[in-house]
Design a protein around this motif. Structure first.
Motif, PDB file in Angstrom:
ATOM      1  N   GLU A   1     -81.057  36.410 -29.010  1.00 50.24           N
ATOM      2  CA  GLU A   1     -82.023  35.310 -28.971  1.00 50.24           C
ATOM      3  C   GLU A   1     -83.486  35.775 -28.928  1.00 50.24           C
ATOM      4  O   GLU A   1     -84.399  34.946 -29.033  1.00 50.24           O
ATOM      5  CB  GLU A   1     -81.749  34.416 -27.757  1.00 50.24           C
ATOM      6  CG  GLU A   1     -82.075  35.051 -26.413  1.00 50.24           C
ATOM      7  CD  GLU A   1     -81.026  36.049 -25.926  1.00 50.24           C
ATOM      8  OE1 GLU A   1     -81.248  36.675 -24.878  1.00 50.24           O
ATOM      9  OE2 GLU A   1     -79.987  36.197 -26.612  1.00 50.24           O
ATOM     10  N   LEU A   2     -83.724  37.076 -28.771  1.00 48.87           N
ATOM     11  CA  LEU A   2     -85.102  37.581 -28.717  1.00 48.87           C
ATOM     12  C   LEU A   2     -85.822  37.302 -30.034  1.00 48.87           C
ATOM     13  O   LEU A   2     -85.244  37.471 -31.107  1.00 48.87           O
ATOM     14  CB  LEU A   2     -85.121  39.072 -28.419  1.00 48.87           C
ATOM     15  CG  LEU A   2     -84.723  39.502 -26.999  1.00 48.87           C
ATOM     16  CD1 LEU A   2     -84.734  41.024 -26.888  1.00 48.87           C
ATOM     17  CD2 LEU A   2     -85.666  38.889 -25.965  1.00 48.87           C
ATOM     18  N   LYS A   3     -87.103  36.869 -29.929  1.00 53.06           N
ATOM     19  CA  LYS A   3     -87.868  36.523 -31.118  1.00 53.06           C
ATOM     20  C   LYS A   3     -88.919  37.583 -31.418  1.00 53.06           C
ATOM     21  O   LYS A   3     -89.631  38.042 -30.526  1.00 53.06           O
ATOM     22  CB  LYS A   3     -88.537  35.159 -30.938  1.00 53.06           C
ATOM     23  CG  LYS A   3     -87.536  34.002 -30.911  1.00 53.06           C
ATOM     24  CD  LYS A   3     -88.234  32.659 -30.881  1.00 53.06           C
ATOM     25  CE  LYS A   3     -87.215  31.511 -30.947  1.00 53.06           C
ATOM     26  NZ  LYS A   3     -87.866  30.185 -30.956  1.00 53.06           N
TER      27      LYS A   3
ATOM     28  N   GLU B   1     -81.378  36.454 -36.814  1.00 52.79           N
ATOM     29  CA  GLU B   1     -81.901  36.123 -38.141  1.00 52.79           C
ATOM     30  C   GLU B   1     -82.276  37.379 -38.914  1.00 52.79           C
ATOM     31  O   GLU B   1     -82.000  37.499 -40.118  1.00 52.79           O
ATOM     32  CB  GLU B   1     -83.132  35.221 -38.013  1.00 52.79           C
ATOM     33  CG  GLU B   1     -82.837  33.785 -37.619  1.00 52.79           C
ATOM     34  CD  GLU B   1     -84.112  32.960 -37.492  1.00 52.79           C
ATOM     35  OE1 GLU B   1     -84.160  31.898 -38.126  1.00 52.79           O
ATOM     36  OE2 GLU B   1     -85.048  33.400 -36.795  1.00 52.79           O
TER      37      GLU B   1
ATOM     38  N   ARG C   1     -88.984  35.291 -35.754  1.00 52.44           N
ATOM     39  CA  ARG C   1     -87.597  35.472 -36.194  1.00 52.44           C
ATOM     40  C   ARG C   1     -86.769  36.047 -35.053  1.00 52.44           C
ATOM     41  O   ARG C   1     -87.199  36.993 -34.381  1.00 52.44           O
ATOM     42  CB  ARG C   1     -87.534  36.440 -37.382  1.00 52.44           C
ATOM     43  CG  ARG C   1     -88.346  35.987 -38.591  1.00 52.44           C
ATOM     44  CD  ARG C   1     -87.625  34.899 -39.364  1.00 52.44           C
ATOM     45  NE  ARG C   1     -88.340  34.549 -40.603  1.00 52.44           N
ATOM     46  CZ  ARG C   1     -87.860  33.763 -41.549  1.00 52.44           C
ATOM     47  NH1 ARG C   1     -86.655  33.220 -41.399  1.00 52.44           N
ATOM     48  NH2 ARG C   1     -88.560  33.504 -42.641  1.00 52.44           N
ATOM     49  N   THR C   2     -85.581  35.474 -34.835  1.00 51.38           N
ATOM     50  CA  THR C   2     -84.696  36.039 -33.803  1.00 51.38           C
ATOM     51  C   THR C   2     -84.027  37.307 -34.341  1.00 51.38           C
ATOM     52  O   THR C   2     -83.976  37.549 -35.557  1.00 51.38           O
ATOM     53  CB  THR C   2     -83.603  35.036 -33.402  1.00 51.38           C
ATOM     54  OG1 THR C   2     -82.749  34.796 -34.521  1.00 51.38           O
ATOM     55  CG2 THR C   2     -84.216  33.735 -32.916  1.00 51.38           C
TER      56      THR C   2
END
Length: 565
Positions: free
Chosen positions: A269-271, A240, A236-237
């Motif tokens: 944008e990090l997941k 999100e 999940r970013t």
């Protein structure tokens, strides 16, 4: 004993500071919920030490009183001028009515009883529990050009009258407003029910509710959670996750991440994958109860070892002033920023969704420095702790105000002036307002304002007590029990009438009525009693505007009373 008296007489600075020190100590002692307070205790100690017939400086008395008046004006200036428009006008009108009732009651009683100007000033200051009237009343009497012996007689009687009336002026006003007031408004149970309904209305519809906002002083918490719930079955970013938090109706913010062992600041944008650790910020109750959807809370000292800002910010921008807290929280610049508490005139205000911000309010914002720095310029200016005072601003401000106040006009041969007292407080009002509008100059830290306020007034009272010492006992015998009873009337009648007028004429809700009545009289003890009886902090919201107006008008009332009698 003679050598101690000789030292005190030759060095009056010693008994002055001794009086202040013992006065604050005695004033801090409590019997159940009652205490004399530093001002009355300082007067009593000063009178006792004053039996040594110690010479004191009138200049010192004037200087200390000017510091006090300027500090009062400076601290309430932004709130005072902000209240002159919009919703505050109704409360201002009420405060003016209540102060007028106080003046009319005291003047009428003095005329019926045949009291002189000095007795009237002492009766007004004591029965209304407003010690600053001693100063402005004294200045007014001195300006009337009375014969020296008559003037001195009036001045000597003021402290004794104040002391006789003050005790009921404090205790009685708290009882009338907090105990008799609810009975007059339909009974305590009914008033509590109506107050609870009003609180619910203020919280309704908050699009970003903060759990625990009923107690403004609860700290913001930063806690780490390991991503291990089914929600993270796929990566999940950060975007999100934050959208999911909003869908859950929570106001939590991602502040830091440990992704595959590496500590990172959040980027959209990090997941985040299962096994990663997320640091959330939010109110402690909300974090504990509602963040379990992520996974188990973990201890990660390295991840949680970062600086968080806890910054007081003064509301001065027109965009923020007038917003409700709900509206403020929904602004883009408040991302990652929490409201820890709200002060108005140095008084804690309930942090509720429909609480409306006003110019001069001080919000404590909590969050990462980079997030808080975005919010500050949109709200006002930061009030970072500092020891620096703009002495040019303060010195020239007081001097200019006193100079203007000293100017005299003659209307049909009658001298009319603001007096240096009125000039000092007017200068404080205007300069405090200017500081709020243009925060690039005029910095006076809050601890300095507190010192000017408390030290200024209590040094003035100490000098008054020392000077009155030799004649105080005889004055007390002269006014006697009769004035105590008269003081009860002068305390109670304006408050009872104000409660009726607030309810029947202004149509305030009961909690608002009681808060306005206490604020207009600057009755701090009464406010605490109201909030205890109603089990609500809501009355503090109506206390602040009327307090600002009452602080100013009660001082000017001290000029009116000796002129009318």
């Amino acid at each position: 004993m003679e050598w101690i008296i000789e030292i005190f007489r030759n060095n009056p600075v010693i008994p002055i500071f001794l009086t202040i020190g013992l006065g604050f100590w005695l004033g801090g002692l409590k019997f159940k919920s009652f205490s004399l307070g530093p001002v009355t205790a300082t007067l009593i100690v000063g009178v006792l030490i004053g039996q040594m017939d110690i010479p004191v400086s009138e200049t010192l008395k004037s200087v200390s009183f000017m510091l006090f008046l300027f500090a009062i004006g400076y601290s309430v200036g932004p709130q005072f001028f902000r209240s002159l428009k919009g919703d505050g006008l109704k409360q201002i009108s009420f405060a003016l009515v209540e102060v007028a009732l106080c003046i009319i009651t005291v003047v009428a009683v003095c005329l019926v009883m045949g009291y002189d100007k000095g007795t009237a000033v002492g009766l007004f200051s004591g029965s209304q529990a407003f010690s600053a009237v001693i100063g402005v009343g004294t200045s007014t009497i001195r300006s009337l050009g009375l014969p020296a012996d008559m003037q001195q007689k009036y001045l000597d009687i003021i402290p004794a009258c104040y002391a006789v009336c003050y005790v009921f002026g404090t205790i009685g006003s708290a009882w009338v407003i907090a105990n008799l007031g609810p009975r007059m408004l339909g009974g305590l149970a009914k008033v509590r029910e109506q107050t609870a309904q009003l609180e619910a209305e203020m919280d309704s519809g908050d699009i970003v509710p903060d759990a625990g906002t009923f107690v403004a002083n609860r700290p913001i918490s930063f806690r780490a959670y390991k991503a291990e719930s089914d929600y993270f079955d796929r990566p999940r970013t950060v975007v999100e996750i934050e959208e999911h938090i909003a869908e859950l109706g929570l106001r939590h913010f991602i502040e830091r991440l440990r992704l595959r062992g590496e500590i990172l600041d959040p980027q959209p944008e990090l997941k985040v994958r299962k096994g990663d650790v997320i640091v959330l910020s939010g109110r402690r109750e909300s974090i504990i109860d509602d963040a379990g959807w992520i996974g188990q809370e973990v201890t990660d000292h390295e991840l949680l070892n970062f600086a968080a800002e806890n910054l007081p910010v003064t509301v001065s921008r027109s965009g923020a002033s007038g917003m409700t807290l709900r509206e403020l929280k929904s602004q883009d610049y408040m991302r990652g920023v929490m409201v820890h508490k709200l002060l108005r005139n140095d008084m804690s205000i309930p942090v509720r969704g429909k609480t409306r911000l006003e110019t001069g309010d001080v919000l404590t914002l909590v969050g990462l420095p980079q997030d808080v720095s975005v919010a500050v310029p949109e709200i006002g200016y930061s009030d970072r702790p500092t020891e620096d005072t703009d002495m040019v601003f303060m010195g020239l401000g007081i001097a200019t105000g006193c100079f203007i106040g000293a100017l005299t006009m003659y209307l049909k041969g009658i001298p009319v002036s603001l007096s240096t007292s009125g000039g000092a407080i007017l200068a404080g009002l205007i300069l405090g307002w200017l500081r709020n509008k243009r925060p690039t100059f005029g910095r006076i830290p809050r601890p300095v304002i507190w010192f000017m306020n408390n030290m200024g007034l209590n040094m003035f009272i100490a000098v008054v007590g020392l000077a009155a010492g030799p004649t105080f006992i005889s004055g007390l015998r002269e006014v006697g029990i009769e004035l105590f009873i008269v003081g009860i009337v002068c305390t109670s009648v304006p408050l009872i009438l104000s409660i009726i007028i607030g309810h029947k004429v202004f149509h305030f809700p009961p909690a608002v009525t009681l808060g306005c009545v206490a604020g207009s009289r600057n009755a701090v003890a009464a406010l605490g009693a109201i909030q205890d009886n109603l089990d609500s902090t809501l009355p503090a919201m109506s206390y602040t505007v009327t307090y600002a107006v009452g602080s100013i008008t009660l001082i000017f009332a001290g000029m009116v009373v000796p002129l009318v009698i």
